[in-house]
Write a protein that holds these residues in place. Structure first.
Motif, PDB file in Angstrom:
ATOM      1  N   THR A  39      -4.421  -8.754  -7.967  1.00 29.25           N
ATOM      2  CA  THR A  39      -4.988  -8.384  -6.665  1.00 29.25           C
ATOM      3  C   THR A  39      -3.983  -8.485  -5.530  1.00 29.25           C
ATOM      4  O   THR A  39      -4.153  -7.849  -4.486  1.00 29.25           O
ATOM      5  N   SER A  40      -2.934  -9.296  -5.699  1.00 29.89           N
ATOM      6  CA  SER A  40      -1.949  -9.439  -4.619  1.00 29.89           C
ATOM      7  C   SER A  40      -0.570  -9.706  -5.196  1.00 29.89           C
ATOM      8  O   SER A  40      -0.424 -10.341  -6.245  1.00 29.89           O
ATOM      9  N   GLU A  59      -5.487  -1.789 -11.430  1.00 33.41           N
ATOM     10  CA  GLU A  59      -6.691  -1.239 -10.814  1.00 33.41           C
ATOM     11  C   GLU A  59      -7.395  -2.180  -9.844  1.00 33.41           C
ATOM     12  O   GLU A  59      -8.405  -1.795  -9.236  1.00 33.41           O
ATOM     13  N   SER A  60      -6.854  -3.389  -9.657  1.00 37.67           N
ATOM     14  CA  SER A  60      -7.425  -4.308  -8.669  1.00 37.67           C
ATOM     15  C   SER A  60      -6.509  -4.491  -7.460  1.00 37.67           C
ATOM     16  O   SER A  60      -6.831  -5.249  -6.541  1.00 37.67           O
ATOM     17  N   VAL A  62      -5.429  -3.747  -4.227  1.00 45.00           N
ATOM     18  CA  VAL A  62      -5.982  -3.028  -3.077  1.00 45.00           C
ATOM     19  C   VAL A  62      -4.986  -2.937  -1.936  1.00 45.00           C
ATOM     20  O   VAL A  62      -4.890  -1.923  -1.237  1.00 45.00           O
ATOM     21  N   SER A  63      -4.203  -3.998  -1.724  1.00 44.55           N
ATOM     22  CA  SER A  63      -3.255  -4.011  -0.612  1.00 44.55           C
ATOM     23  C   SER A  63      -1.856  -4.322  -1.125  1.00 44.55           C
ATOM     24  O   SER A  63      -1.685  -5.027  -2.119  1.00 44.55           O
ATOM     25  N   THR A  81      -3.707   2.627  -8.733  1.00 42.09           N
ATOM     26  CA  THR A  81      -4.073   1.457  -7.932  1.00 42.09           C
ATOM     27  C   THR A  81      -4.984   1.905  -6.788  1.00 42.09           C
ATOM     28  O   THR A  81      -4.834   3.021  -6.269  1.00 42.09           O
ATOM     29  N   PRO A  82      -5.905   1.070  -6.365  1.00 38.05           N
ATOM     30  CA  PRO A  82      -6.714   1.411  -5.186  1.00 38.05           C
ATOM     31  C   PRO A  82      -5.836   1.659  -3.959  1.00 38.05           C
ATOM     32  O   PRO A  82      -6.170   2.505  -3.116  1.00 38.05           O
ATOM     33  N   TRP A  83      -4.741   0.910  -3.851  1.00 38.53           N
ATOM     34  CA  TRP A  83      -3.840   1.101  -2.705  1.00 38.53           C
ATOM     35  C   TRP A  83      -3.333   2.541  -2.641  1.00 38.53           C
ATOM     36  O   TRP A  83      -3.369   3.171  -1.571  1.00 38.53           O
ATOM     37  N   ASN A  85      -4.666   5.200  -4.241  1.00 42.32           N
ATOM     38  CA  ASN A  85      -5.792   6.136  -4.141  1.00 42.32           C
ATOM     39  C   ASN A  85      -6.310   6.264  -2.710  1.00 42.32           C
ATOM     40  O   ASN A  85      -6.867   7.305  -2.334  1.00 42.32           O
ATOM     41  N   ASN A  86      -6.143   5.221  -1.904  1.00 41.54           N
ATOM     42  CA  ASN A  86      -6.619   5.230  -0.520  1.00 41.54           C
ATOM     43  C   ASN A  86      -5.671   5.932   0.446  1.00 41.54           C
ATOM     44  O   ASN A  86      -6.010   6.114   1.622  1.00 41.54           O
TER      45      ASN A  86
END
Length: 393
Positions: A39-40, A59-60, A62-63, A81-83, A85-86
């Motif tokens: 996550t980080s 996949e976790s 985010v930042s 990664t969500p990062w 994808n955003n």
């Protein structure tokens, strides 16, 4: 620790956070690929390179904060990664790097790279639909990564500013370019950089270019128009086109500074080479596989720098190397060159003649360096004729 190796933590599903200490410069390919619970991650200011697929399928994640020290980011480093994808579709920048083009590219797209961009990442436009019709590269860019504009079929012309030090391997591979302008200042053109650009008829290469990689222009109309034999671009001997005929004796033209990578690779019919005093470097595998090579004459006072496997496959102890009398010690102590059969030679006043000339006429007898008269057809090498040194080629 200055780097994290390939696949180092791949598939570590229990890994949730990572802090990388200062001093690490490189994270190699797929080091954290598919760490699905990560996550980080904290990246140090010492970091310069993030390899291909490093955080792919995390996949976790985010930042993410990427330090400005990073100058090289590999293909698909953050895919899945969500990062990533955003991020919005279009040209995606990370600090002063053009990282990629995200999403589908509309037809007839002009890409105007923003000023201040320093690098264009490898494969930057590889995932797009290649609908780019024009491209502007600002003078702030210093490097173009491998495969950056490969298969851009609608891009017909490009100007590469002199701020660019290196055009990466395969950078414009198999594209639609009809002409390129490379401004003064560019120093390296990578292997296969313009290979398979089947419409490329015109190009202008400045003298600032000092290194040209293997097959940089192969299968272009420009290359096809070159006659068989030695191909030069300015002061670089960059290729040998076609097959060398049996019993080939090569003379590299005066003023040549470098011989490119794999220029004579596996040309078994080359038996002798004469290098001018201007040559300062010989590229990787330049003469590799030239198993028929038995003589090299190198007039350079300082031994040229030889890259890896320059003469691989050649019986160097059985290959004569003729060098200037005052340079013998330098060659005997130089990497690669020291393995040859080094022969001191006085190059002053040497003229060249062909072996098929009539040499044993009474008015122009030929003598070897021991003063013995030579009759018949002499072997190639250094002799005396009418009080002058002659090189039989």
């Amino acid at each position: 620790v200055d780097k994290i190796g390939v696949y180092a933590f791949k598939d570590c599903v229990g890994l949730t956070s990572v802090e990388i200490g200062y001093g690490v410069k490189i994270i190699e390919n797929e080091a954290f690929d598919r760490c699905i619970n990560l996550t980080s991650i904290s990246l140090p200011e010492s970091l310069t390179t993030i390899g291909r697929g490093v955080f792919m399928r995390c996949e976790s994640l985010v930042s993410l904060s990427i330090p400005k020290s990073v100058k090289n980011i590999g293909f698909r480093a953050f895919d899945g990664t969500p990062w990533y994808n955003n991020q919005p579709d279009g040209v995606m920048y990370i600090n002063d790097i053009l990282y990629t083009y995200k999403g589908e590219m509309p037809s007839d797209t002009h890409i105007d790279i923003r000023k201040g961009t320093v690098a264009i990442s490898s494969d930057a436009f590889a995932r797009s639909s290649n609908r780019m019709t024009s491209l502007t590269i600002p003078k702030s860019v210093t490097s173009i990564g491998e495969w950056a504009f490969a298969h851009c079929y609608d891009l017909k012309s490009v100007t590469i500013p002199g701020s660019v030090v290196e055009i990466g391997a395969n950078a414009f591979y198999s594209g639609g370019l009809t002409s390129i302008t490379i401004e003064d200042g560019v120093t390296i053109i990578g292997s296969e950089a313009f290979m398979y650009c089947k419409l490329l008829t015109s190009m202008d290469i400045p003298t600032s270019v000092k290194k040209i990689g293997t097959n940089a222009f192969l299968f272009t109309p420009w290359y096809s128009a070159q006659p068989d034999g030695l191909i030069y671009i300015n002061d670089i001997l960059c290729d040998y086109k076609g097959l060398a005929p049996y019993d080939t004796h090569l003379k590299v033209r005066d003023g040549t500074v470098s011989i490119s990578t794999a220029t004579f690779l596996d040309l078994e019919n080359i038996v002798s080479v004469m290098l001018p005093g201007s040559v300062s470097s010989i590229g990787q595998e330049a003469f590799s596989g030239c198993t028929g090579l038995t003589e090299i004459t190198c007039k350079a006072a300082v031994p040229p720098i030889c890259e890896t496997d320059c003469f691989l496959g050649i019986g160097q102890r059985d290959c004569k190397l003729y060098v200037a009398e005052g340079s013998v010690e330098a060659y005997r102590n130089a990497p690669v060159w020291q393995n040859f059969d080094i022969i001191a030679t006085d190059f002053s006043g040497i003229e060249e003649i062909r072996v098929d000339e009539e040499l044993d006429e009474p008015q122009s007898p030929l003598y070897d360096l021991q003063g013995r008269r030579v009759t018949g057809t002499p072997e190639r090498g250094l002799y005396i004729r009418n009080g002058k040194k002659v090189w039989i080629k």
